[in-house]
Motif scaffolding. Sequence first.
Motif, PDB file in Angstrom:
ATOM      1  N   PRO A 225       0.752  -1.168   0.000  1.00  0.00           N
ATOM      2  CA  PRO A 225      -0.129  -0.018  -0.159  1.00  0.00           C
ATOM      3  C   PRO A 225       0.864   1.389  -0.080  1.00  0.00           C
ATOM      4  CG  PRO A 225      -0.171  -0.996   2.137  1.00  0.00           C
ATOM      5  CD  PRO A 225       0.551  -2.139   1.096  1.00  0.00           C
ATOM      6  N   LEU A 226       2.067   1.015   0.667  1.00  0.00           N
ATOM      7  CA  LEU A 226       2.854   2.517   0.559  1.00  0.00           C
ATOM      8  C   LEU A 226       3.297   2.649  -0.907  1.00  0.00           C
ATOM      9  CD1 LEU A 226       5.146   1.946   3.934  1.00  0.00           C
ATOM     10  CD2 LEU A 226       3.197   3.479   3.582  1.00  0.00           C
ATOM     11  N   LYS A 227       3.836   1.657  -1.457  1.00  0.00           N
ATOM     12  CA  LYS A 227       4.195   1.898  -2.830  1.00  0.00           C
ATOM     13  C   LYS A 227       2.972   2.329  -3.866  1.00  0.00           C
ATOM     14  CE  LYS A 227       7.978  -1.385  -2.901  1.00  0.00           C
ATOM     15  NZ  LYS A 227       9.009  -0.558  -3.619  1.00  0.00           N
ATOM     16  N   VAL A 228       1.866   1.922  -3.629  1.00  0.00           N
ATOM     17  CA  VAL A 228       0.667   2.305  -4.237  1.00  0.00           C
ATOM     18  C   VAL A 228       0.376   3.819  -4.118  1.00  0.00           C
ATOM     19  CG1 VAL A 228      -1.899   2.391  -4.272  1.00  0.00           C
ATOM     20  CG2 VAL A 228      -0.454   0.372  -4.481  1.00  0.00           C
ATOM     21  N   VAL A 229       0.563   4.213  -2.789  1.00  0.00           N
ATOM     22  CA  VAL A 229       0.378   5.880  -2.616  1.00  0.00           C
ATOM     23  C   VAL A 229       1.540   6.445  -3.135  1.00  0.00           C
ATOM     24  CG1 VAL A 229       0.415   7.408  -0.682  1.00  0.00           C
ATOM     25  CG2 VAL A 229      -0.852   5.467  -0.256  1.00  0.00           C
ATOM     26  N   GLU A 230       2.785   5.948  -3.188  1.00  0.00           N
ATOM     27  CA  GLU A 230       3.917   6.618  -3.697  1.00  0.00           C
ATOM     28  C   GLU A 230       3.833   6.800  -5.281  1.00  0.00           C
ATOM     29  OE1 GLU A 230       8.892   6.050  -3.683  1.00  0.00           O
ATOM     30  OE2 GLU A 230       7.652   4.414  -3.734  1.00  0.00           O
ATOM     31  N   LYS A 231       2.965   6.069  -5.950  1.00  0.00           N
ATOM     32  CA  LYS A 231       2.644   6.275  -7.316  1.00  0.00           C
ATOM     33  C   LYS A 231       1.546   7.030  -7.603  1.00  0.00           C
ATOM     34  CE  LYS A 231       4.006   1.331  -8.806  1.00  0.00           C
ATOM     35  NZ  LYS A 231       4.137   0.630  -7.498  1.00  0.00           N
ATOM     36  N   GLY A 232       0.969   7.571  -6.598  1.00  0.00           N
ATOM     37  CA  GLY A 232      -0.106   8.272  -6.754  1.00  0.00           C
ATOM     38  C   GLY A 232      -1.500   8.289  -6.711  1.00  0.00           C
ATOM     39  N   TRP A 233      -1.730   6.862  -6.215  1.00  0.00           N
ATOM     40  CA  TRP A 233      -3.002   6.210  -6.023  1.00  0.00           C
ATOM     41  C   TRP A 233      -3.413   6.334  -4.695  1.00  0.00           C
ATOM     42  CZ3 TRP A 233      -5.458   3.655 -10.251  1.00  0.00           C
ATOM     43  CH2 TRP A 233      -4.565   3.540 -11.410  1.00  0.00           C
ATOM     44  N   ARG A 234      -4.588   6.191  -4.145  1.00  0.00           N
ATOM     45  CA  ARG A 234      -5.118   6.099  -2.860  1.00  0.00           C
ATOM     46  C   ARG A 234      -5.262   4.735  -2.233  1.00  0.00           C
ATOM     47  NH1 ARG A 234     -10.988   9.342  -2.345  1.00  0.00           N
ATOM     48  NH2 ARG A 234     -10.071   9.192  -0.067  1.00  0.00           N
ATOM     49  N   ALA A 235      -4.754   4.651  -1.039  1.00  0.00           N
ATOM     50  CA  ALA A 235      -5.156   3.490  -0.262  1.00  0.00           C
ATOM     51  C   ALA A 235      -6.426   3.695   0.913  1.00  0.00           C
ATOM     52  CB  ALA A 235      -3.870   2.711   0.195  1.00  0.00           C
TER      53      ALA A 235
END
Length: 384
Positions: A225-235
Amino acid sequence: MLETLFWLSAALVVYIYIGYPALMGLLALKKRPVAYDDNYQPNVSILIAAYNEEKDIAETLENKIAQQYPRDRLEILVVSDESEDDTDQIVQRYARQSDVSIRLFRQTPRQGKTAGLNLIAPEAKGEIIIFSDANSQWAPDAVAKLVRNFADPGVGYVTGKMVYTHDDGSLMGDGCSSYMKYENWLRAKETAVGSIVGVDGGIDAMRRNLYEPLSPDQLPDFVQPLKVVEKGWRAIYEPDALLKEKALKDSESEFAMRLRVSLRAIWALYDMRQLFNPFNHGLYAFQLLSHKVLRYYAFVPLAILALVSTVLSNDGLWYTLAFWAQIGFYGVACAGHSKESKGEELSSLFAIPYYFVLLNLACLYAAQAFQRGEKRTTWAPRKG
């Protein structure tokens, strides 16, 4: 100097457990809604990593097969981490009988959950992959509730709600359950603000194209989830996607589990330390610091507060009150431990202080293990 230490440590403890949640509550008043759609039903792959789970894997597979979701849009992938019992045979039997596609993969030699997920994630056919533990029991509509959020093009990761139960399936009301209620409330507020910083690994979903292979020592429940947020998406948090999990029956097992999770989470924070840059990640960097780093290291101001309060206990009303309040709180926690060791059921009066102390002790041991460079990649089935 001692008085300054007292007030700083007291303020930090209050901020960690009350101030930050209150701040999230205020910021959540200006909600950032999720555009979910109950009719959104993409292809879904459920990923399960198992090691010697013959006791639970059949029940888990039945639970996933029974999900209220189109059969032709659902598949289950199980990776056996060199299981030595009948786990593989049980999965193969269900694969032959089920109207839902079930595929078994075997990982040899044993490398742990993260390596297992790396092995099977590329084999998933679904647009959405959902992670389940080998003993996770979901509500019948959990898959549908999770995936409806991906109708929002800005959502990349969704976690459900975990509730602890007794052996008979009834919900628990004290101790670790109270902690989860607190965490779930906070996740709901963080979702309203933008993204959460912590998830429940037994019921998580993400877009398959966002999955990144991780090193075996990394905690996928935390790093993905941290990597997802880093890419600009929401968790985000989906409170209607329920996971029921039996509470551990003794503090020794609970402590061992919390120590393992805390250690891997601290390593995950270290691995993803670039997210602490407020110039690049703004509010989320602040959330990570407040909700995770300060929480995992709360034992530091708690210890300072206890020590300084003892020294200053005769130097003023506030110091005296703080001293005796802590004596009472930790005394009740010790009484809770004593009652549990005798097999007695704990009321919230004893369970909450006891569980609070257990959590912070686990974080202390985890921080020490982190300083030694210790890592843990494999796991064993839960007992009790």
